[in-house]
Structure formats: structure tokens, C-alpha cells
Scaffold this motif. Structure first.
Motif, PDB file in Angstrom:
ATOM      1  N   ARG A 103       0.840  -1.187   0.000  1.00  0.00           N
ATOM      2  CA  ARG A 103       0.000   0.000   0.000  1.00  0.00           C
ATOM      3  C   ARG A 103       0.882   1.246   0.000  1.00  0.00           C
ATOM      4  O   ARG A 103       1.715   1.426   0.883  1.00  0.00           O
ATOM      5  N   PHE A 104       0.671   2.088  -1.013  1.00  0.00           N
ATOM      6  CA  PHE A 104       1.383   3.355  -1.102  1.00  0.00           C
ATOM      7  C   PHE A 104       0.419   4.478  -0.729  1.00  0.00           C
ATOM      8  O   PHE A 104      -0.521   4.753  -1.463  1.00  0.00           O
ATOM      9  N   ARG A 105       0.644   5.061   0.438  1.00  0.00           N
ATOM     10  CA  ARG A 105      -0.191   6.171   0.929  1.00  0.00           C
ATOM     11  C   ARG A 105      -1.678   5.845   0.815  1.00  0.00           C
ATOM     12  O   ARG A 105      -2.483   6.637   0.326  1.00  0.00           O
ATOM     13  N   GLY A 106      -2.013   4.631   1.243  1.00  0.00           N
ATOM     14  CA  GLY A 106      -3.409   4.218   1.283  1.00  0.00           C
ATOM     15  C   GLY A 106      -3.913   3.541   0.036  1.00  0.00           C
ATOM     16  O   GLY A 106      -5.041   3.027   0.033  1.00  0.00           O
ATOM     17  N   ARG A 107      -3.113   3.520  -1.050  1.00  0.00           N
ATOM     18  CA  ARG A 107      -3.547   2.896  -2.302  1.00  0.00           C
ATOM     19  C   ARG A 107      -2.824   1.573  -2.488  1.00  0.00           C
ATOM     20  O   ARG A 107      -1.606   1.513  -2.360  1.00  0.00           O
ATOM     21  N   SER A 108      -3.557   0.536  -2.812  1.00  0.00           N
ATOM     22  CA  SER A 108      -2.920  -0.734  -3.153  1.00  0.00           C
ATOM     23  C   SER A 108      -2.187  -0.575  -4.468  1.00  0.00           C
ATOM     24  O   SER A 108      -2.678   0.086  -5.393  1.00  0.00           O
ATOM     25  N   ALA A 109      -0.992  -1.148  -4.571  1.00  0.00           N
ATOM     26  CA  ALA A 109      -0.186  -0.992  -5.788  1.00  0.00           C
ATOM     27  C   ALA A 109       0.760  -2.169  -5.935  1.00  0.00           C
ATOM     28  O   ALA A 109       1.054  -2.892  -4.972  1.00  0.00           O
ATOM     29  N   MET A 110       1.233  -2.349  -7.179  1.00  0.00           N
ATOM     30  CA  MET A 110       2.284  -3.318  -7.455  1.00  0.00           C
ATOM     31  C   MET A 110       3.602  -2.540  -7.525  1.00  0.00           C
ATOM     32  O   MET A 110       3.713  -1.566  -8.262  1.00  0.00           O
ATOM     33  N   ILE A 111       4.569  -2.969  -6.752  1.00  0.00           N
ATOM     34  CA  ILE A 111       5.865  -2.294  -6.716  1.00  0.00           C
ATOM     35  C   ILE A 111       6.925  -3.228  -7.285  1.00  0.00           C
ATOM     36  O   ILE A 111       7.036  -4.393  -6.864  1.00  0.00           O
ATOM     37  N   ILE A 112       7.696  -2.742  -8.251  1.00  0.00           N
ATOM     38  CA  ILE A 112       8.747  -3.542  -8.886  1.00  0.00           C
ATOM     39  C   ILE A 112       9.995  -2.679  -8.999  1.00  0.00           C
ATOM     40  O   ILE A 112       9.908  -1.505  -9.366  1.00  0.00           O
ATOM     41  N   GLY A 113      11.143  -3.239  -8.690  1.00  0.00           N
ATOM     42  CA  GLY A 113      12.361  -2.446  -8.817  1.00  0.00           C
ATOM     43  C   GLY A 113      13.615  -3.282  -8.829  1.00  0.00           C
ATOM     44  O   GLY A 113      13.609  -4.458  -8.443  1.00  0.00           O
ATOM     45  N   GLN A 114      14.701  -2.669  -9.270  1.00  0.00           N
ATOM     46  CA  GLN A 114      16.006  -3.322  -9.266  1.00  0.00           C
ATOM     47  C   GLN A 114      16.732  -3.000  -7.965  1.00  0.00           C
ATOM     48  O   GLN A 114      16.779  -1.835  -7.552  1.00  0.00           O
ATOM     49  N   GLU A 115      17.260  -4.017  -7.325  1.00  0.00           N
ATOM     50  CA  GLU A 115      17.953  -3.861  -6.048  1.00  0.00           C
ATOM     51  C   GLU A 115      19.427  -4.208  -6.214  1.00  0.00           C
ATOM     52  O   GLU A 115      19.774  -5.316  -6.621  1.00  0.00           O
ATOM     53  N   LYS A 116      20.304  -3.254  -5.873  1.00  0.00           N
ATOM     54  CA  LYS A 116      21.753  -3.464  -6.008  1.00  0.00           C
ATOM     55  C   LYS A 116      22.381  -4.114  -4.778  1.00  0.00           C
ATOM     56  O   LYS A 116      23.431  -4.747  -4.875  1.00  0.00           O
ATOM     57  N   GLY A 117      21.762  -3.934  -3.608  1.00  0.00           N
ATOM     58  CA  GLY A 117      22.392  -4.390  -2.373  1.00  0.00           C
ATOM     59  C   GLY A 117      23.238  -3.292  -1.770  1.00  0.00           C
ATOM     60  O   GLY A 117      23.650  -2.352  -2.462  1.00  0.00           O
ATOM     61  N   ASN A 118      23.522  -3.400  -0.460  1.00  0.00           N
ATOM     62  CA  ASN A 118      24.256  -2.333   0.213  1.00  0.00           C
ATOM     63  C   ASN A 118      25.544  -2.774   0.905  1.00  0.00           C
ATOM     64  O   ASN A 118      26.203  -1.974   1.548  1.00  0.00           O
TER      65      ASN A 118
END
Length: 318
Positions: A103-118
Motif C-alpha cells: 500500500r502506497f499512501r493508502g492505495r494498493s499498488a504493485m511495486i517492482i524495482g532493481q535492487e543493487k544491495g548495500n
């Protein structure tokens, strides 16, 4: 621990003096708090002066800063009740691409992204953010799932490029990227892409053919890395700075060219210096973009998105 870039040496020296003073106690001859305050004013002024006139090659360094917030940082900072979804249902799970529902600020959403690691362990686990075909096929599966349930798609772009290994090519890297771009273009739900660090080659646009493409002030977005460009055109990596300028890969250049829709201002000194501020700025930009698209039906969204990218091609030919 703060990591300083090559062009930040004068800033590093001043901040080193501040750290030394903080470990001292006041004496009759010097007031530590006053001295720290004076030096901090100098640091702030120097940061503003330095970051107001960064060369493209320096922007590349900032975009790759090891302390820069990555995809998982934005998910933790902006998404509630995030439920990760794994696998492409065909070959394997690719940890270079993170995806799931939240949920993004109250809205359901699909989140996709590239993760590099830390750190070393997480960078190896996520393959430094360089996805293989199964990563892009997972992204396709999740975008189609989002469309089925009428969820907006929010993507975080941060990759040097798709993984160039033999195995990835054998499993259809180019086809997977092409299908991911096609899926972006035919979605009937809102799609917002944000370039948070590096936007490298087809590996980036596979998640960025969106209704709105946002880009952080010191992020980069290009068809090839400056080093790769220099090695092809000049036959040497020493021309990387020249290549960075020629590629016009900065957010400001790309906004002028119409490739992206909005530049998100970063804290003075880069996103890594104030994570709370950059989370708020990115969240506000995404929310504004979703509000702009609210009320548009699926067919209109798809048509406008396709027209947007076709117009870029026409501008390039003119």
C-alpha cells in the motif's frame, strides 16, 4: 560511516575537522560548539556550491554512491504491508528484481524495482542489480497480475544494465527485455517509473516505459555506461568523462529532451545525505503522478503511453 567521492575531498576535510572537535572538551581558550557551528556553515556552503555545478561525470559518481538509497530502502520508507512475490513461473527467482504488492499512501499498488544491495553479501545476492531473463519475466508476470486486479504499477529503476553473461543470453535476455517493454506499453493501469540511481540501457527501460517517468536530480539514464561508450568510441576508459558529457545522461538534459517527465530535487549533497527528505520528495512526486492519471480509463492510458514514446522517436528523426 560517510563515504566521500573524489570531488568531495575539501568537504571531507572540513567534516573530518568537525568530527575531531566533537571528541574534544571545551577549554578556556576555545568554545567547541561555536567552532563546530562555524565549520558546519562552511560545509553547507561548500556542498551547495559543489553540487550546483556538477559535471556529468561527477553526476555518474553520485548516482553510483555506495550509500545512496536503493529499491528496498524506498519500499521500506514508502510502502506499507509489502508482500514480496517471487519467481517467473518458468525458470527461477531472480533477486536482482524485487516485486510485490503493498500500500502506497493508502492505495494498493504493485511495486517492482532493481535492487543493487548495500554490502558485499547483499550485492552478490542481488547480482548488483543486473537482472537475468527470469528477472524481467518475473516483472512481466507481476505487471500482468497488477492489470488483472486493476492495481497501479510503481517501478524503481537502478541498474547498470541487464546481466550480460552467456547463460542470460542463452535464455533469451533480449527477448525478455523486449517483452517487458511491450508489457509496459500495453498495460491498462497507471504506471509510474522513478530512476533512483543508474538507469542503464535496456535493463532500465524494461521497467521504465511508463505513463510518467520521474528521475532524481543526480541520477543518470542512458543507453550505455560512459565507460562502455568510451571503450567503443575512443578505445579507452580514460575518455569516460567526455563520453558522459556526450551521452546527455543527466536528469536535467533528459527533461529538456522530453525523455523524462519530472526531476525530483535531492537533498544538498545527494540523496544519501538525508534519506527522510528524499523519501518524502519521491513519495510526493509519485502521488502527484498517480493523481494526474486518476480518472483515465485503461484504453486511454495505453493510447497516451504509446503515443508518448512514439513521439520521442519522431523527435529523434526530425
Amino acid at each position: 560511516m560517510q563515504t566521500f567521492l573524489e570531488f568531495e575531498k575539501p568537504i571531507a576535510e572540513l567534516e573530518g575537522k568537525i568530527e575531531e572537535l566533537r571528541h574534544l572538551t571545551d577549554t578556556g581558550d576555545i568554545n567547541i560548539a561555536d567552532e563546530v557551528s562555524k565549520l558546519q556553515v562552511k560545509v553547507d556552503r561548500l556542498l551547495r556550491q559543489t553540487y550546483a555545478k556538477l559535471a556529468p561525470a561527477q553526476k555518474v559518481q553520485v548516482a553510483r554512491h555506495p550509500n545512496r538509497p536503493h529499491c528496498m530502502d524506498y519500499i521500506e520508507g514508502l510502502i506499507e504491508d509489502f508482500t514480496p512475490l517471487a519467481g517467473d513461473r518458468g525458470f527461477a527467482e531472480d533477486r536482482a528484481i524485487i516485486g510485490g504488492i503493498g500500500r502506497f499512501r493508502g492505495r494498493s499498488a504493485m511495486i517492482i524495482g532493481q535492487e543493487k544491495g548495500n554490502d558485499t553479501e547483499t550485492r552478490v545476492r542481488h547480482n548488483f542489480g543486473m537482472a537475468k531473463p527470469e528477472g524481467y519475466r518475473k516483472a512481466i508476470r507481476l505487471m500482468e497480475l497488477a492489470e488483472r486486479f486493476k492495481l497501479p504499477v510503481i517501478t524503481m529503476v537502478d541498474t547498470a544494465g541487464a546481466y550480460p553473461g552467456v547463460g542470460a543470453e542463452e535464455r533469451g535476455q533480449a527477448e525478455a527485455i523486449a517483452r517487458s517493454i511491450d508489457t509496459c506499453l500495453r498495460l491498462k493501469v497507471p504506471m509510474i517509473a522513478t530512476v533512483i540511481g543508474e538507469g542503464g540501457s535496456g535493463g532500465a527501460i524494461a521497467l521504465a516505459a511508463a505513463d510518467r517517468v520521474l528521475m532524481l536530480e543526480h541520477a543518470i539514464y542512458s543507453v550505455i555506461s560512459p565507460e562502455g561508450c568510451a571503450s567503443i568510441l575512443w578505445r579507452t576508459n580514460t575518455a569516460a568523462a567526455e563520453a558522459a558529457a556526450a551521452l546527455r545522461l543527466t536528469a536535467q538534459d533528459l527533461k529538456d529532451l522530453g525523455v523524462i517527465d519530472r526531476v525530483i530535487a535531492e537533498p544538498i549533497g545527494g540523496a544519501h545525505r538525508d534519506r527522510e527528505e528524499i523519501m518524502t520528495a519521491v513519495g510526493n512526486a509519485i502521488e502527484d503522478s498517480l493523481d494526474e492519471l486518476r480518472g483515465l480509463d485503461g484504453s486511454t492510458l495505453r493510447l497516451k503511453r504509446r503515443d508518448k514514446f512514439l513521439e520521442m522517436g519522431q523527435k529523434g528523426l526530425s
